[in-house]
Design a protein around this motif. Sequence first.
Motif, PDB file in Angstrom:
ATOM      1  N   TRP A  36       0.007   8.968  -6.511  1.00 26.86           N
ATOM      2  CA  TRP A  36      -0.583  10.200  -5.943  1.00 26.86           C
ATOM      3  C   TRP A  36       0.362  11.483  -5.848  1.00 26.86           C
ATOM      4  CZ3 TRP A  36      -5.929  10.114  -5.405  1.00 26.86           C
ATOM      5  CH2 TRP A  36      -6.668   8.864  -5.226  1.00 26.86           C
ATOM      6  N   LEU A  37       1.642  11.332  -5.991  1.00 28.43           N
ATOM      7  CA  LEU A  37       2.685  12.152  -5.922  1.00 28.43           C
ATOM      8  C   LEU A  37       2.700  12.807  -7.558  1.00 28.43           C
ATOM      9  CD1 LEU A  37       5.423  10.685  -3.994  1.00 28.43           C
ATOM     10  CD2 LEU A  37       3.554  12.391  -3.217  1.00 28.43           C
ATOM     11  N   ASP A  38       3.161  14.292  -7.550  1.00 23.77           N
ATOM     12  CA  ASP A  38       3.076  14.705  -8.729  1.00 23.77           C
ATOM     13  C   ASP A  38       4.109  14.080  -9.501  1.00 23.77           C
ATOM     14  OD1 ASP A  38       4.765  17.447 -10.260  1.00 23.77           O
ATOM     15  OD2 ASP A  38       2.629  17.298 -10.227  1.00 23.77           O
ATOM     16  N   ARG A  47      -3.967   4.126  -9.894  1.00 27.23           N
ATOM     17  CA  ARG A  47      -4.840   4.191  -8.500  1.00 27.23           C
ATOM     18  C   ARG A  47      -5.994   3.178  -8.361  1.00 27.23           C
ATOM     19  NH1 ARG A  47      -5.221  10.838  -8.632  1.00 27.23           N
ATOM     20  NH2 ARG A  47      -3.074  11.298  -9.005  1.00 27.23           N
ATOM     21  N   ILE A  48      -6.588   2.851  -9.488  1.00 31.86           N
ATOM     22  CA  ILE A  48      -7.727   2.005  -9.313  1.00 31.86           C
ATOM     23  C   ILE A  48      -7.165   0.731  -9.743  1.00 31.86           C
ATOM     24  CG2 ILE A  48      -9.956   1.551 -10.351  1.00 31.86           C
ATOM     25  CD1 ILE A  48     -10.157   4.477 -11.228  1.00 31.86           C
ATOM     26  N   THR A  49      -6.310   0.457 -10.741  1.00 39.64           N
ATOM     27  CA  THR A  49      -6.125  -0.975 -11.213  1.00 39.64           C
ATOM     28  C   THR A  49      -5.241  -1.838 -10.071  1.00 39.64           C
ATOM     29  OG1 THR A  49      -5.907  -0.266 -13.446  1.00 39.64           O
ATOM     30  CG2 THR A  49      -4.985  -2.355 -12.961  1.00 39.64           C
ATOM     31  N   ARG A  73       9.466   9.990  -5.818  1.00 42.56           N
ATOM     32  CA  ARG A  73       8.737   8.906  -6.290  1.00 42.56           C
ATOM     33  C   ARG A  73      10.093   7.558  -6.565  1.00 42.56           C
ATOM     34  NH1 ARG A  73       4.024   9.995 -10.366  1.00 42.56           N
ATOM     35  NH2 ARG A  73       3.958   7.854  -9.864  1.00 42.56           N
ATOM     36  N   VAL A  74      11.056   8.296  -6.723  1.00 39.18           N
ATOM     37  CA  VAL A  74      12.179   7.083  -7.081  1.00 39.18           C
ATOM     38  C   VAL A  74      12.577   6.442  -5.624  1.00 39.18           C
ATOM     39  CG1 VAL A  74      14.313   6.611  -7.786  1.00 39.18           C
ATOM     40  CG2 VAL A  74      13.085   7.793  -9.241  1.00 39.18           C
ATOM     41  N   SER A  75      12.916   7.193  -4.706  1.00 37.37           N
ATOM     42  CA  SER A  75      13.393   6.920  -3.302  1.00 37.37           C
ATOM     43  C   SER A  75      12.029   5.807  -2.674  1.00 37.37           C
ATOM     44  CB  SER A  75      13.545   7.891  -2.328  1.00 37.37           C
ATOM     45  OG  SER A  75      12.459   8.815  -2.296  1.00 37.37           O
ATOM     46  N   LEU A  76      10.965   6.291  -2.699  1.00 37.84           N
ATOM     47  CA  LEU A  76       9.714   5.557  -2.271  1.00 37.84           C
ATOM     48  C   LEU A  76       9.772   4.073  -2.904  1.00 37.84           C
ATOM     49  CD1 LEU A  76       7.360   5.248  -0.281  1.00 37.84           C
ATOM     50  CD2 LEU A  76       5.953   6.367  -2.318  1.00 37.84           C
ATOM     51  N   GLY A  77       9.834   3.966  -4.154  1.00 37.50           N
ATOM     52  CA  GLY A  77       9.747   2.861  -4.829  1.00 37.50           C
ATOM     53  C   GLY A  77      11.077   1.781  -4.512  1.00 37.50           C
ATOM     54  N   ILE A 116       0.802  -1.055  -0.173  1.00 42.35           N
ATOM     55  CA  ILE A 116      -0.089   0.089  -0.067  1.00 42.35           C
ATOM     56  C   ILE A 116       1.129   1.357  -0.101  1.00 42.35           C
ATOM     57  CG2 ILE A 116      -1.617   1.389   1.195  1.00 42.35           C
ATOM     58  CD1 ILE A 116      -2.990  -1.652   2.349  1.00 42.35           C
ATOM     59  N   VAL A 117       2.040   1.297   0.911  1.00 40.25           N
ATOM     60  CA  VAL A 117       3.044   2.361   0.706  1.00 40.25           C
ATOM     61  C   VAL A 117       3.540   2.450  -0.706  1.00 40.25           C
ATOM     62  CG1 VAL A 117       5.225   3.169   1.571  1.00 40.25           C
ATOM     63  CG2 VAL A 117       3.384   2.422   3.374  1.00 40.25           C
TER      64      VAL A 117
END
Length: 324
Positions: A148-150, A297-299, A157-161, A141-142
Motif C-alpha cells: 500500500w506504500l508508494d 493486495r488481493i493474492t 518498503r525495503v526497511s519494512l521488508g 500482515i505487517v
Amino acid sequence: MPDLFFSNEKEGHFHNIIMPNVYIRIFPNGTVLYSIRISLTLSCPMNLKLYPLDKQTCSLRMASYGWTTDDLVFLWKEGDPVQVVKNLHLPRFTLEKFRTDYCNSKTNTGEYSCLKVDLLFKREFSYYLIQIYIPCCMLVIVSWVSFWLDQGAVPARVSLGVTTLLTMATQSSGINASLPPVSYTKAIDVWTGVCLTFVFGALLEFALVNYASRSDMHRENMKKTRREMEAASMDAASDLLDTDSNATFAMKPLVRGGVDTKMRQCEIHISQPRKNCCRLWMSKFPTRSKRIDVISRITFPLVFAIFNLAYWSTYLFRDEEEEK
C-alpha cells in the motif's frame, strides 16, 4: 521384600525429613502393607510431529528385578488402584486420563512381572497461540503494508521488508531452541516456514515492482521519443505538401474519399471487443508496477487464508483421529 524397580527411571530419591518417610503394617490375617515416599524423574519418549497441537502418553513402569514370575507376580488392586490429586496443575499440560496395564517381559533368565500406568497429557495450546501463532500472523500482515506504500518509497518498503524478515527468522530460531532436534517436520515448523515464506515473498514483490517501475519509465521515454520523431516527420511532410504543385493538391480529396469509404466499411463489419470486469478494473492502473501491487493486495491475503484453513483442519483433525 519385593525387589521392585522402575524400568524407565532417570533420577530418584527418598524423602528423609525429618524421619525416613516409610512404614510397614502387619494385619492379623497375614497381610503386610509397605509404604514409602519417593520422587522420580522418568523418561518419556515423545512424538512431536503435531507439536504444539499434540497429546503425549507417558508411562510409569514397575517391574521385578531378580525374581521371576515363578516366585513373584505383581497384580493391580481391584477398584481404584491409582489415586491422583484433584487439584493437580501443570503449567503446559493437562492430565486427561490414565490407565493401568501389565508389561511383563521375557529374557534369557526368565519372565518377570511388570506393572505400568499410562498417563495421557494434552498440551495447553493457549500459551503457543499467544506467544507464537498470533505474533507470526501479525508479522505477515505487517509485511503486506508494503503493497500500500508508494512504489517510489524505496527506503520505507525495503526497511519494512527486511525488518519483518529478520524478526520472523528470530522467532523461528527461538522456537526450535527450546525443543530437542528431531529428524522429522513438526506442525510448528510448517507454520513458521510458511509465514517466513510469505514475508520473504513480500520483499521479493517489491523487487519485482521496482524493476517493473523502471521498465515502465523506460517504455514511456521510448514512446515520448517516438512521438517527437513522428511529429517532426509530420511537420516536414506538411511543409513539403505546401510547396508542392496544384496537381498534388487536387489529388488529396480523392485519397481522403477512398480512405473514408474503407473506414466506414470497417466500422460496419467489425464490432468492438467486450471487456470483462477484471480487464476493466485493471485498466484503471496503466502501469505494470501498480498492477503488481494491486494484485498482491488481493493474492497474498487470499493465499494466506487458504493456508490457515488447510493447516488448522489438517492438524486438528489428525489430532482427533490419533486420539480415537
